[in-house]
Structure formats: C-alpha cells, structure tokens
Design a protein around this motif. Sequence first.
Motif, PDB file in Angstrom:
ATOM      1  N   GLU A 189      -6.548   2.447  -2.963  1.00  0.00           N
ATOM      2  CA  GLU A 189      -5.065   2.519  -3.710  1.00  0.00           C
ATOM      3  C   GLU A 189      -5.119   2.444  -5.078  1.00  0.00           C
ATOM      4  OE1 GLU A 189      -1.904   0.478  -1.898  1.00  0.00           O
ATOM      5  OE2 GLU A 189      -0.939   1.715  -3.367  1.00  0.00           O
ATOM      6  N   ARG A 237     -10.929   5.447   7.698  1.00  0.00           N
ATOM      7  CA  ARG A 237     -11.411   4.306   7.269  1.00  0.00           C
ATOM      8  C   ARG A 237     -11.887   4.733   5.794  1.00  0.00           C
ATOM      9  NH1 ARG A 237     -16.184   3.251   9.964  1.00  0.00           N
ATOM     10  NH2 ARG A 237     -16.219   1.116   8.821  1.00  0.00           N
ATOM     11  N   TYR A 238     -11.974   6.044   5.549  1.00  0.00           N
ATOM     12  CA  TYR A 238     -12.576   6.275   4.359  1.00  0.00           C
ATOM     13  C   TYR A 238     -11.718   7.537   3.626  1.00  0.00           C
ATOM     14  CZ  TYR A 238     -16.803   3.450   4.663  1.00  0.00           C
ATOM     15  OH  TYR A 238     -17.540   2.725   4.815  1.00  0.00           O
ATOM     16  N   MET A 270       0.732  -1.153   0.025  1.00  0.00           N
ATOM     17  CA  MET A 270       0.061  -0.057  -0.011  1.00  0.00           C
ATOM     18  C   MET A 270       0.937   1.311  -0.066  1.00  0.00           C
ATOM     19  SD  MET A 270      -3.125   0.996   2.920  1.00  0.00           S
ATOM     20  CE  MET A 270      -4.629   0.474   2.244  1.00  0.00           C
ATOM     21  N   ALA A 274      -1.130   4.042   3.905  1.00  0.00           N
ATOM     22  CA  ALA A 274      -0.875   3.186   4.990  1.00  0.00           C
ATOM     23  C   ALA A 274      -0.842   4.005   6.189  1.00  0.00           C
ATOM     24  CB  ALA A 274       0.314   2.562   5.057  1.00  0.00           C
ATOM     25  N   ARG A 294      -4.399   5.128   7.266  1.00  0.00           N
ATOM     26  CA  ARG A 294      -5.059   3.880   7.696  1.00  0.00           C
ATOM     27  C   ARG A 294      -4.440   3.660   9.024  1.00  0.00           C
ATOM     28  NH1 ARG A 294      -2.980  -1.523   5.586  1.00  0.00           N
ATOM     29  NH2 ARG A 294      -1.403  -0.717   6.775  1.00  0.00           N
ATOM     30  N   ASP A 295      -3.368   3.456   9.231  1.00  0.00           N
ATOM     31  CA  ASP A 295      -2.743   3.226  10.644  1.00  0.00           C
ATOM     32  C   ASP A 295      -3.283   4.228  11.802  1.00  0.00           C
ATOM     33  OD1 ASP A 295      -1.683   1.064   9.448  1.00  0.00           O
ATOM     34  OD2 ASP A 295       0.480   2.128   9.588  1.00  0.00           O
ATOM     35  N   PRO A 354     -13.594   3.372   0.812  1.00  0.00           N
ATOM     36  CA  PRO A 354     -13.065   2.826   1.660  1.00  0.00           C
ATOM     37  C   PRO A 354     -11.476   2.540   1.670  1.00  0.00           C
ATOM     38  CG  PRO A 354     -15.003   1.503   0.821  1.00  0.00           C
ATOM     39  CD  PRO A 354     -14.844   2.544  -0.080  1.00  0.00           C
ATOM     40  N   ILE A 355     -10.916   2.830   2.859  1.00  0.00           N
ATOM     41  CA  ILE A 355      -9.338   2.967   2.458  1.00  0.00           C
ATOM     42  C   ILE A 355      -8.662   1.572   1.865  1.00  0.00           C
ATOM     43  CG2 ILE A 355      -8.767   2.204   4.863  1.00  0.00           C
ATOM     44  CD1 ILE A 355      -7.077   5.051   4.072  1.00  0.00           C
ATOM     45  N   GLU A 356      -9.598   0.662   2.283  1.00  0.00           N
ATOM     46  CA  GLU A 356      -8.773  -0.688   1.480  1.00  0.00           C
ATOM     47  C   GLU A 356      -8.996  -0.819   0.229  1.00  0.00           C
ATOM     48  OE1 GLU A 356     -11.117  -0.621   3.781  1.00  0.00           O
ATOM     49  OE2 GLU A 356     -12.832  -2.205   3.594  1.00  0.00           O
ATOM     50  N   PHE A 357     -10.093  -0.049  -0.470  1.00  0.00           N
ATOM     51  CA  PHE A 357     -10.196  -0.150  -2.056  1.00  0.00           C
ATOM     52  C   PHE A 357      -9.474   1.150  -2.475  1.00  0.00           C
ATOM     53  CE2 PHE A 357     -13.469  -2.784  -0.474  1.00  0.00           C
ATOM     54  CZ  PHE A 357     -13.107  -4.053  -1.149  1.00  0.00           C
TER      55      PHE A 357
END
Length: 444
Positions: A38, A14-15, A1, A6, A9-10, A33-36
């Motif tokens: 990148e 979350r968004y 990431m 990253a 996120r840490d 959403p942060i996981e999507f």
Amino acid sequence: MNDRLAQLRDEGVRYLRIGYSDLHGVARGKDLPIEFAEHALEGTGFCEAIMTTDLHHNVVAGFEHGFRDIAAKFDLDTAVRVPWDPDVAWCLGDLVRLPHHEPYMVDPRGALKRAIAALAPFGDPIIAPEHEFYLCERDASAPGGHRALPDTNTPVYTVGTLADPRGALRDMMDALNEMGMKAIAGNHEYGRNQFEINLLHGPALDATDRAFRYKQTIKEVAAHNGLTATFIGKPFTHDEGSGFHLHVSLVDGDGRNLFDDPNASNGVSPLLLRFVAGVVAHAPALTAVMNPTVNAYRRFVVESLAPTHANWGYGNRLCMVRVSDERGRATRIELRNGDGAANVYLAVAAVLFAGLDGLTRELEPPTPLTGNPYEAPEEDWGAQLPATLGDALDALDADPVIRGGLGNELVDTFLAIKRYELDRWNTHLAEVTAWELEEYVDRL
Ligand code: GLU
Ligand code: MG
C-alpha cells in the motif's frame, strides 16, 4: 487498505509485481509482499541507472552524475494474476521523478502516451503487433550459450505435434489469454522452431501494453519449459529472420476507421496515404528504434520478406509498408521493417510520430510498388534503409521530428547506450577470429 489491493489480497494474491520497460524493452520490476504494497502505490523507487545500462549491466559512461531516484507508479487497473505464479498480481507502471512526481521523460510508456495525445486531433490510433520468435535450448558449448532445438525439420506454417512437439505454443497462448492478453492465433513460422502468436488489435496503449507483456510471457513460459525464447531478428545464419510487424489504423470518436474510404479508387483515405508518407519519410530514423541491435541488420535481405528500402505498396509483402487488402473496419497499414528486439513502446511511439508528421504536413507518398519491387530499376526501390546499427543511430540523431516527438532526453540516452553497445561490438570485431586461425596457422 486500498479497495483494489484488499480485493486482490482476498483473492489470494500474496505479491504485487510492478513491471516497466527500460529503453531496451526489457521488463524491469520489483515484487512487493501485498501487506507492504500500500505504501508504495504512489511509486516504488528505483535508481535511474536502470535506464543508462547496456544489456550486460555496464553503466554507460556520461551518466555517472549521482544517479537520482525515479519511481514506478502502480497502475492497479492493469493488475493480472500470473498463471505460472498465481501468488503474483502483475501491474504495469508509469515512471516519475522524485520528489515531485513529474513524468520521467525517459519512460518509454510515457513517450507512447505523448504520441497518442499528439495524434488526437487526427484520430485515435489502433494497432496490432505480430512478433515472431525462435525457441532454443541452453547449451554451454554452443556459441552464445544457446543452440537451435534438435528438431531440425519442423514444418512451415503448420500446427500440431509435428510443428510443436513440446506443446509450448499452446502453453503460451493459454498463459496469455488467462491474463487477458487476447492471443487470437498461433502457428509455426517459416524457420525451424520459429513461431508467431497474433494479438487482437486495440487502442494503441492497451495493445502495446499487451505486446510488452506478451514478450515477457513468451520468455517466462519458455523458461518454465526449460527453453529460451528469443525475439532477435536473425538468431541463426541459415534460417529465417524474426519480424515484428506492426498494423496501424486511425479511428474517430465513434470507432469509424479513418483510413477507409469506399469512394476512393483504392478504397483508402487521404489520411492513410499521408500517414504512409510520414512513415516512409522518417524510415531511416525509425530503423534505429525498430532494429536496435547489430544483429538486426542481418535480416534485411533483397527479395526476402524483410524490406531493404523505404517503400510501400498495396497488398505487397516485399515492401516496407503494406496496405492490407482488407477494407471497411479493417483498413490498415502494416509496417514490416521492425524485428522483435525492438522496444514495443518506443517503436509504436516513433511510428505514430512519423505518421503524424505526414498528416500535419499533408505529405504525399511516393508511387506505390507493385509485384516484385526488385525487378524494377533500382532507382524505383525507394531510399535504402540504413544498413548498419551505426548508420541507423546517426539517422535517428539527425531526425528532428522523431527526436522532438520521443523527447531529447530519451533519444540522447537511447543513443548513448546503443552507441556504447556498438563500441563493444566493434571491439569484439577487432579480436582475432577462429576462422583466421583455422585458415592460416597450419599453412602459413
Ligand atoms: N520472417 C519474416 C520477417 O523477417 C516475415 C514472414 C512473414 O511475413 O510472416 O519479417
Ligand atoms: Mg509472420
């Protein structure tokens, strides 16, 4: 990431929210959403129709040619946590055309970047925006669904509970400063429940980004308090207008103010005078950008603090351009014709292109006005500013300098959506009014 992603996120984000300005200055965006997020850093797609709709989501005729994609590229350096929604990191973005990622020429932030680059041979622009706004309440029975707050006598130029019984101003300044927007002062303005918050001056892109986020923040924080904040120029017939006053100066690479000249009689440099001359010369076209609604033209009233003519003066708030009384690092002009409905990116860009024309052609400004300009003979007041949105749009259409600076694609799109808005207004004006029915039906 990506490292910055990253880190966010840490920190608990979350968004990732992307925000960009449409031509009206409305903040459009998407939450990812942060996981999507990148995969979207190089650009999250939008339908270009967003730039060709009016404020009520009608797609303006003439643009139905397939609606290609544009993408907003996240500028992660602009990521800030949103105080009223800490799950979110809010970024600004630049708009590009797909598939090759060339700049999208209708992007207002892109137009401002072009203006700053064009001005670079003369210096770096420093700006400070001042936006006035009213707080209102939703009320379905009121005209337009909003009414003035019931505190009918909130006092002018004060602070504290009497001025702001809900503490909304403090909430707004707290939110702005938690995001690094540099709100340096806030007070009640002249109208009832009218307020102003000042942002610190800064390099034009940074200060305009902050102004764009400022307007969005004021509207969001007001909404969180169950209120509506409006920046339109004249929300109430019998109360003050709301201005967007724009302070401008130029600095060199060492940060020295190029508008200052302690050896000149008024302490200002030829560069300042030429810049003013450019702004005065292009005032009719600037009016369309600075006052882009039919409502705006109700604010221009003779002998008010909103100008009716293209003129300027030293320390004179009755003029369109005021040369501030401060000198040294603070030497600057204040442009007073805009209202808060203006798209800040387009407004700053257009003013910089107007000033640049004055610098390039070494224009001389007209004679500065002193005292109350309206006590001078009318021919000395300067050129009359367009009195309607239609006249202002025609002036923009006909001004090759502002057109060329902002770009034909942007200006043509702006004119098309604004003329469509004007057509809808004219259709509305043709409807039988309550006044006519009350006046005539019983008697005649
Ligand atoms: N409300 C005024 C305007 O419409 C300006 C008042 C002031 O100078 O702060 O521009
Ligand atoms: Mg003010």
